[in-house]
Design a protein around this motif. Structure first.
Motif, PDB file in Angstrom:
ATOM      1  N   ASP A  44       0.817  -1.222   0.000  1.00 33.16           N
ATOM      2  CA  ASP A  44       0.000   0.000   0.000  1.00 33.16           C
ATOM      3  C   ASP A  44       0.850   1.272   0.000  1.00 33.16           C
ATOM      4  O   ASP A  44       0.322   2.362  -0.204  1.00 33.16           O
ATOM      5  N   PHE A  45       2.151   1.139   0.280  1.00 31.60           N
ATOM      6  CA  PHE A  45       2.919   2.317   0.664  1.00 31.60           C
ATOM      7  C   PHE A  45       3.811   2.930  -0.415  1.00 31.60           C
ATOM      8  O   PHE A  45       4.363   2.230  -1.257  1.00 31.60           O
ATOM      9  N   PRO A 281      -8.528   4.619  -8.360  1.00 35.49           N
ATOM     10  CA  PRO A 281      -7.719   4.332  -7.176  1.00 35.49           C
ATOM     11  C   PRO A 281      -7.505   5.624  -6.383  1.00 35.49           C
ATOM     12  O   PRO A 281      -7.294   6.688  -6.964  1.00 35.49           O
ATOM     13  N   MET A 282      -7.582   5.474  -5.067  1.00 36.86           N
ATOM     14  CA  MET A 282      -7.548   6.634  -4.189  1.00 36.86           C
ATOM     15  C   MET A 282      -6.258   6.615  -3.375  1.00 36.86           C
ATOM     16  O   MET A 282      -5.972   5.632  -2.690  1.00 36.86           O
ATOM     17  N   ALA A 283      -5.505   7.692  -3.469  1.00 43.37           N
ATOM     18  CA  ALA A 283      -4.298   7.808  -2.644  1.00 43.37           C
ATOM     19  C   ALA A 283      -4.571   8.781  -1.502  1.00 43.37           C
ATOM     20  O   ALA A 283      -5.402   9.683  -1.628  1.00 43.37           O
ATOM     21  N   ALA A 284      -3.887   8.572  -0.389  1.00 41.76           N
ATOM     22  CA  ALA A 284      -3.979   9.508   0.730  1.00 41.76           C
ATOM     23  C   ALA A 284      -2.563   9.843   1.163  1.00 41.76           C
ATOM     24  O   ALA A 284      -1.710   8.953   1.216  1.00 41.76           O
ATOM     25  N   TYR A 285      -2.339  11.120   1.458  1.00 43.65           N
ATOM     26  CA  TYR A 285      -0.998  11.553   1.874  1.00 43.65           C
ATOM     27  C   TYR A 285      -1.001  11.802   3.374  1.00 43.65           C
ATOM     28  O   TYR A 285      -1.624  12.734   3.863  1.00 43.65           O
ATOM     29  N   LYS A 317      -6.572   3.638   5.698  1.00 38.75           N
ATOM     30  CA  LYS A 317      -6.980   2.591   4.748  1.00 38.75           C
ATOM     31  C   LYS A 317      -8.463   2.261   4.905  1.00 38.75           C
ATOM     32  O   LYS A 317      -9.183   2.108   3.921  1.00 38.75           O
ATOM     33  N   ARG A 318      -8.922   2.184   6.150  1.00 42.22           N
ATOM     34  CA  ARG A 318     -10.335   1.889   6.409  1.00 42.22           C
ATOM     35  C   ARG A 318     -11.235   2.956   5.794  1.00 42.22           C
ATOM     36  O   ARG A 318     -12.320   2.661   5.285  1.00 42.22           O
ATOM     37  N   ASP A 322      -6.391   3.421  -1.153  1.00 44.45           N
ATOM     38  CA  ASP A 322      -5.753   2.253  -1.776  1.00 44.45           C
ATOM     39  C   ASP A 322      -4.243   2.383  -1.706  1.00 44.45           C
ATOM     40  O   ASP A 322      -3.515   1.399  -1.727  1.00 44.45           O
ATOM     41  N   ILE A 323      -3.780   3.631  -1.679  1.00 47.44           N
ATOM     42  CA  ILE A 323      -2.347   3.917  -1.669  1.00 47.44           C
ATOM     43  C   ILE A 323      -2.110   4.909  -0.530  1.00 47.44           C
ATOM     44  O   ILE A 323      -2.865   5.880  -0.394  1.00 47.44           O
ATOM     45  N   ILE A 324      -1.088   4.668   0.283  1.00 43.57           N
ATOM     46  CA  ILE A 324      -0.784   5.586   1.372  1.00 43.57           C
ATOM     47  C   ILE A 324       0.647   6.100   1.211  1.00 43.57           C
ATOM     48  O   ILE A 324       1.595   5.310   1.188  1.00 43.57           O
ATOM     49  N   ILE A 325       0.762   7.406   1.071  1.00 44.69           N
ATOM     50  CA  ILE A 325       2.089   8.013   0.995  1.00 44.69           C
ATOM     51  C   ILE A 325       2.459   8.384   2.423  1.00 44.69           C
ATOM     52  O   ILE A 325       1.741   9.149   3.072  1.00 44.69           O
ATOM     53  N   SER A 326       3.561   7.817   2.921  1.00 42.79           N
ATOM     54  CA  SER A 326       3.858   8.034   4.336  1.00 42.79           C
ATOM     55  C   SER A 326       5.348   7.990   4.635  1.00 42.79           C
ATOM     56  O   SER A 326       6.076   7.141   4.122  1.00 42.79           O
TER      57      SER A 326
END
Ligand code: PBG
Length: 340
Positions: A44-45, A281-285, A317-318, A322-326
């Motif tokens: 995911d990362f 697809p959804m990314a979150a920063y 994620k919950r 779909d993608i987590i920038i971390s």
């Protein structure tokens, strides 16, 4: 619909707790494992990296413990580690040698990010390279585009973003991530990439990017704080959600392959609404300020860093990412591997 009441017509009078003891599903570790709805995976990362000119530079970023500005020689071991941990992608940010009003180094073939891409491609070709596509690290005024009459000129900025995207793709970037919040930036970048033979290069759009104080530590890391005013004139007002949905919709129409909500933690409602409304697809920063808060509290032993980090990332994620920038990607990869 993420969750559903079993019998909506019965509402709150559904039954007494003696028939429905929810604790039955939580009693043993094995049961909890079976019931777990959300699982983080190293897949995911995306791990952000800051590259800078010079040799032997490994300069820790004050408000982001464990994160560094790295010169290209130092980058090699860093990306070796990222790749060994199984993290699929990195997101590159550059600190230029010189800043100027037009952010020239962003679109020079010899610019720091372009050089870094070549180094990574040579040494770790399996790693996917995503490039942040913005001018704020490169401009002397620190704004994300061309400044004219004390405001950022949208359409002149588009030309420079398009040029930067092409330059990054030419150097070997696998995906570009426009983050300047200019209207039409995704369309302009798509058109430029297509016309230069990069039809296959995807765009991850920073679509719902808020004007957030949580970027504070990043601006220390990238030396990119605006020298006058703020970014409220182009980034979204934190009070708004409908504009975020319109931004995402518009980026999808302009050809975004992946869309993003940023920051993550204070915007989980936006993330949840967006992942319900769109099939992209959804990314979150998980941004610098979110990282800094956890690290600062952990250094004081006020919070358990590992448990809190995993809880935060699981919530992201919950909510629908779909993608987590971390900045936590490396430690999370290690924790996940140790859980087996
Ligand atoms: C570039 C950019 C920023 C971040 C990512 N890309 C800074 C900003 O918009 O001010 C912030 C990332 C973070 O805080 O971790 N525009």
């Amino acid at each position: 619909m993420l969750w559903r009441r079993t019998s909506p017509e019965r509402g709150l009078h559904m039954s007494s707790y003696s028939q429905n003891r929810l604790r039955r599903l939580r009693e043993s570790p094995a049961m909890r494992r079976m019931m777990r709805e959300t699982r983080l995976s190293v897949d995911d990362f995306v791990y952000p990296i800051f590259v800078t000119h010079g040799r032997d530079v490994r300069k820790e970023i004050g408000p982001m413990p464990g994160m560094y500005q790295l010169s290209l020689d130092q980058l090699i071991s860093e990306i070796g580690e990222v790749s060994e941990l199984g993290i699929p992608a990195v997101l590159l940010f550059g600190i230029p040698a010189d800043k100027d009003p037009l952010g020239t180094e962003a679109y020079e073939p010899g610019g720091i990010v372009q050089e870094a891409i070549r180094v990574i491609k040579q040494t770790t070709p399996e790693l996917m390279i995503v490039t942040d596509l913005c001018l704020c690290e490169y401009t002397d005024h620190g704004h994300c585009g061309v400044v004219a009459d004390d405001r950022v000129d949208n359409d002149r900025t588009l030309e420079l973003l398009a040029k930067t995207a092409t330059c990054q793709a030419e150097a070997g970037a696998d995906m570009v991530a426009p983050s300047a919040m200019m209207d039409g930036q995704v369309g302009a970048v798509r058109e430029a990439l297509d016309s230069k033979g990069y039809k296959g290069t995807p765009i991850m759009a920073y679509s719902a990017k808020y004007s957030s104080a949580f970027y504070g530590p990043f601006r220390v890391a990238a030396e990119s704080a605006p020298q006058f005013g703020d970014r409220m004139g182009y980034q979204i007002d934190p009070a708004n959600i409908r504009q975020a949905m319109r931004e995402i919709e518009q980026d999808i129409e302009e050809g975004a392959d992946i869309v993003m909500v940023k920051p993550a933690l204070s915007y989980l409602d936006v993330l949840a609404a967006a992942s319900e409304a769109f099939d992209h697809p959804m990314a979150a920063y998980n941004v610098s300020g979110e990282y800094a808060m956890v690290k600062a509290a952990a250094q004081n032993e006020w919070l358990d860093s590992r448990l809190v980090t995993m809880e935060i990332l699981t919530s992201i994620k919950r909510a629908g990412a779909d993608i987590i920038i971390s900045y936590h990607s490396k430690e999370v990869a290690r924790w996940l591997a140790s859980e087996g």
